[in-house]
Scaffold this motif. Structure first.
Motif, PDB file in Angstrom:
ATOM      1  N   UNK A  27      44.427  41.140  42.499  1.00 35.30           N
ATOM      2  CA  UNK A  27      45.744  41.500  41.945  1.00 35.30           C
ATOM      3  C   UNK A  27      45.594  42.001  40.521  1.00 35.30           C
ATOM      4  N   UNK A  28      46.445  42.946  40.154  1.00 38.05           N
ATOM      5  CA  UNK A  28      46.543  43.414  38.770  1.00 38.05           C
ATOM      6  C   UNK A  28      48.010  43.550  38.416  1.00 38.05           C
ATOM      7  N   UNK A  29      48.319  43.349  37.138  1.00 41.14           N
ATOM      8  CA  UNK A  29      49.689  43.532  36.653  1.00 41.14           C
ATOM      9  C   UNK A  29      49.851  44.944  36.107  1.00 41.14           C
ATOM     10  N   UNK A  30      51.045  45.455  36.227  1.00 39.13           N
ATOM     11  CA  UNK A  30      51.384  46.696  35.564  1.00 39.13           C
ATOM     12  C   UNK A  30      51.387  46.387  34.067  1.00 39.13           C
ATOM     13  N   UNK A  31      50.711  47.189  33.245  1.00 37.89           N
ATOM     14  CA  UNK A  31      50.685  46.907  31.810  1.00 37.89           C
ATOM     15  C   UNK A  31      52.094  46.773  31.230  1.00 37.89           C
ATOM     16  N   UNK A  32      52.328  45.667  30.550  1.00 36.41           N
ATOM     17  CA  UNK A  32      53.625  45.429  29.917  1.00 36.41           C
ATOM     18  C   UNK A  32      54.635  44.722  30.799  1.00 36.41           C
ATOM     19  N   UNK A  33      54.305  44.454  32.057  1.00 40.73           N
ATOM     20  CA  UNK A  33      55.254  43.778  32.944  1.00 40.73           C
ATOM     21  C   UNK A  33      54.481  42.829  33.860  1.00 40.73           C
ATOM     22  N   UNK A  34      54.527  41.546  33.542  1.00 37.21           N
ATOM     23  CA  UNK A  34      53.789  40.558  34.331  1.00 37.21           C
ATOM     24  C   UNK A  34      54.414  40.299  35.693  1.00 37.21           C
ATOM     25  N   UNK A  38      50.191  44.681  41.583  1.00 39.66           N
ATOM     26  CA  UNK A  38      49.705  45.586  42.625  1.00 39.66           C
ATOM     27  C   UNK A  38      48.282  45.248  42.994  1.00 39.66           C
ATOM     28  N   UNK A  39      47.879  45.728  44.166  1.00 36.38           N
ATOM     29  CA  UNK A  39      46.510  45.592  44.664  1.00 36.38           C
ATOM     30  C   UNK A  39      45.841  46.940  44.464  1.00 36.38           C
ATOM     31  N   UNK A  40      44.766  46.995  43.659  1.00 38.84           N
ATOM     32  CA  UNK A  40      44.136  48.298  43.389  1.00 38.84           C
ATOM     33  C   UNK A  40      43.454  48.874  44.630  1.00 38.84           C
ATOM     34  N   UNK A  41      43.632  50.166  44.835  1.00 38.24           N
ATOM     35  CA  UNK A  41      43.025  50.892  45.953  1.00 38.24           C
ATOM     36  C   UNK A  41      42.316  52.123  45.412  1.00 38.24           C
ATOM     37  N   UNK A  42      41.343  52.576  46.123  1.00 44.46           N
ATOM     38  CA  UNK A  42      40.709  53.849  45.820  1.00 44.46           C
ATOM     39  C   UNK A  42      41.115  54.842  46.891  1.00 44.46           C
ATOM     40  N   UNK A  43      41.314  56.064  46.476  1.00 51.57           N
ATOM     41  CA  UNK A  43      41.626  57.115  47.430  1.00 51.57           C
ATOM     42  C   UNK A  43      43.115  57.274  47.670  1.00 51.57           C
ATOM     43  N   UNK A  44      43.469  58.407  48.246  1.00 52.33           N
ATOM     44  CA  UNK A  44      44.879  58.686  48.498  1.00 52.33           C
ATOM     45  C   UNK A  44      45.413  57.924  49.710  1.00 52.33           C
ATOM     46  N   UNK A  45      46.615  57.480  49.607  1.00 56.57           N
ATOM     47  CA  UNK A  45      47.307  56.850  50.733  1.00 56.57           C
ATOM     48  C   UNK A  45      48.774  56.691  50.367  1.00 56.57           C
ATOM     49  N   UNK A  46      49.591  56.519  51.360  1.00 52.68           N
ATOM     50  CA  UNK A  46      51.008  56.240  51.129  1.00 52.68           C
ATOM     51  C   UNK A  46      51.109  54.795  50.658  1.00 52.68           C
ATOM     52  N   UNK A  47      51.767  54.566  49.550  1.00 60.17           N
ATOM     53  CA  UNK A  47      51.895  53.224  48.977  1.00 60.17           C
ATOM     54  C   UNK A  47      53.193  52.569  49.435  1.00 60.17           C
ATOM     55  N   UNK A  48      53.121  51.284  49.705  1.00 59.86           N
ATOM     56  CA  UNK A  48      54.287  50.511  50.124  1.00 59.86           C
ATOM     57  C   UNK A  48      54.493  49.373  49.131  1.00 59.86           C
ATOM     58  N   UNK A  49      55.731  49.233  48.662  1.00 63.00           N
ATOM     59  CA  UNK A  49      56.068  48.215  47.665  1.00 63.00           C
ATOM     60  C   UNK A  49      57.147  47.310  48.239  1.00 63.00           C
ATOM     61  N   UNK A  50      57.048  46.018  47.964  1.00 62.49           N
ATOM     62  CA  UNK A  50      58.057  45.051  48.369  1.00 62.49           C
ATOM     63  C   UNK A  50      58.530  44.296  47.132  1.00 62.49           C
ATOM     64  N   UNK A  63      52.313  39.187  50.580  1.00 55.36           N
ATOM     65  CA  UNK A  63      52.353  40.377  51.426  1.00 55.36           C
ATOM     66  C   UNK A  63      51.546  41.532  50.843  1.00 55.36           C
ATOM     67  N   UNK A  64      50.883  41.316  49.713  1.00 60.55           N
ATOM     68  CA  UNK A  64      50.133  42.376  49.046  1.00 60.55           C
ATOM     69  C   UNK A  64      48.648  42.200  49.331  1.00 60.55           C
ATOM     70  N   UNK A  65      47.997  43.266  49.778  1.00 61.18           N
ATOM     71  CA  UNK A  65      46.564  43.201  50.038  1.00 61.18           C
ATOM     72  C   UNK A  65      46.103  44.323  50.936  1.00 61.18           C
ATOM     73  N   UNK A  66      44.852  44.278  51.329  1.00 61.60           N
ATOM     74  CA  UNK A  66      44.292  45.305  52.217  1.00 61.60           C
ATOM     75  C   UNK A  66      45.033  45.305  53.554  1.00 61.60           C
ATOM     76  N   UNK A  67      45.521  46.461  53.950  1.00 63.72           N
ATOM     77  CA  UNK A  67      46.253  46.585  55.202  1.00 63.72           C
ATOM     78  C   UNK A  67      47.679  46.090  55.125  1.00 63.72           C
ATOM     79  N   UNK A  68      48.109  45.686  53.964  1.00 58.38           N
ATOM     80  CA  UNK A  68      49.468  45.176  53.771  1.00 58.38           C
ATOM     81  C   UNK A  68      50.162  46.026  52.711  1.00 58.38           C
TER      82      UNK A  68
END
Length: 90
Positions: A27-34, A38-50, A63-68
């Motif tokens: 897990x990583x935080x968006x800078x300035x907002x704890x 998000x879960x860091x990924x490499x490469x292009x893909x459609x991102x899903x946020x909950x 619910x955040x992770x690889x394949x989620x």
């Protein structure tokens, strides 16, 4: 013992900090907002946020992770996240 927390007004930030410290590679935080995580990924893909309230620890973070989902906006206890947190995690 009924509860395990330092101060109720810092509960969400402190417990999120503990989870992020336990899984820094996952897990990583968006800078300035704890509360925007998000879960860091490499490469292009459609991102899903909950997102959602923090009342059922750590429901939405789980619910955040690889394949989620790719990110989560965390609100206060039983409260939806702010629009700013949702926008920042996207």
């Amino acid at each position: 013992m009924e509860k395990c927390m330092n101060r109720p007004e810092h509960f969400v930030e402190e417990s999120l900090a503990g989870l992020l410290s336990a899984y820094p590679h996952f897990y990583q935080c968006v800078p300035g907002n704890s509360r925007a995580v998000f879960h860091p990924h490499n490469g292009p893909k459609v991102r899903i946020v909950t997102g959602g309230g923090y009342g059922h620890l750590p429901l939405f973070l789980g619910y955040v992770g690889d394949g989620l989902c790719d990110g989560v906006a965390v609100g206060n206890v039983f409260t939806s996240p702010s629009c700013e947190s949702i926008l920042q995690v996207t």
